[in-house]
Design a protein around this motif. Structure first.
Motif: not given
Length: 66
Positions: A21, A24, A28, A37-38, A41, A44-45, A51-52, A55, A59
């Motif tokens: 994580t 990730a 990011i 999207d930054n 993402m 999400i993480v 979520g990582s 990603y 990504a």
């Protein structure tokens, strides 16, 4: 012996996912994405379990290549 193995494996797995994580989130912050999207993402993480992993699958196709 089985319970001791479980008590040893669980913290190792948790540490692995914590490091994944963190990696990730650092990726990011260093990368450029299209639009918002930054933020997507990052959310999400942080908020989705595993979520990582999501990603690192999604990504590469969303990053802007310079």
């Amino acid at each position: 012996m089985g319970i001791f193995a479980i008590l040893l494996i669980i913290p190792i797995i948790m540490l692995f996912f914590l490091l994944l994580t963190i990696m990730a989130i650092i990726d990011i912050m260093k990368s450029k994405f299209e639009g918002n999207d930054n933020l997507l993402m990052l959310l999400i993480v942080i908020f989705i379990p595993l979520g990582s992993i999501i990603y690192f699958i999604l990504a590469p196709s969303r990053k802007i290549r310079i």
